[in-house]
Design a protein around this motif. Sequence first.
Motif, mmCIF file in Angstrom:
data_model
loop_
_atom_site.group_PDB
_atom_site.id
_atom_site.type_symbol
_atom_site.label_atom_id
_atom_site.label_comp_id
_atom_site.label_asym_id
_atom_site.label_seq_id
_atom_site.Cartn_x
_atom_site.Cartn_y
_atom_site.Cartn_z
ATOM 1 N N GLY A 103 0.794 -1.222 0.000
ATOM 2 C CA GLY A 103 0.000 0.000 0.000
ATOM 3 C C GLY A 103 0.826 1.273 0.000
ATOM 4 N N ALA A 104 2.047 1.205 0.485
ATOM 5 C CA ALA A 104 2.905 2.385 0.555
ATOM 6 C C ALA A 104 3.752 2.584 -0.707
ATOM 7 C CB ALA A 104 3.822 2.276 1.772
ATOM 8 N N GLN A 106 5.337 3.805 -4.007
ATOM 9 C CA GLN A 106 5.386 5.125 -4.635
ATOM 10 C C GLN A 106 6.227 5.032 -5.888
ATOM 11 O OE1 GLN A 106 6.907 7.988 -1.905
ATOM 12 N NE2 GLN A 106 5.364 7.601 -0.358
#
Length: 146
Positions: A103-104, A106
């Motif tokens: 989910g993190a 980037q």
Amino acid sequence: MLRCAAILLGGALLAACGTGETETSATGAEETRGTPVDATAALPASAVAAEAGVYEGRPVTVDGRIAAVGSTGCEVTLTTGSRPLVVAAPRTEADGCAWTVPGAAQGFAVAAGTLRIADDTLRLTANGVRVTPVRISDAGPSGPSP
């Protein structure tokens, strides 16, 4: 001694090729989830979104900035400047996903799959996704996008 080194190297290579689940670079900055993705023909997600009718129902490789990761990690939404482009993992027999992204996550994602349009949302079902800190495709005459 040389024979032991060759055996260890061969074992390391086999382990790296094993499941294709995750490949991480030495810096840990880039990884592939699912099957490996050949990014040499990647098109910017914004260009694919602008001419979605040309690519619909066809295999295409896209890259774009990660805008969001789905709650289960089975989907990654790429920024296109217009309608959303969702890269989705195929479902498995065990009612899971072929790959997941943390989910993190980037940066940018590169994925190859078949493009579909549903409810004005572009969906690319991909067997693998490559998360990178930099854009892979050439976004135009000014060079790669930041």
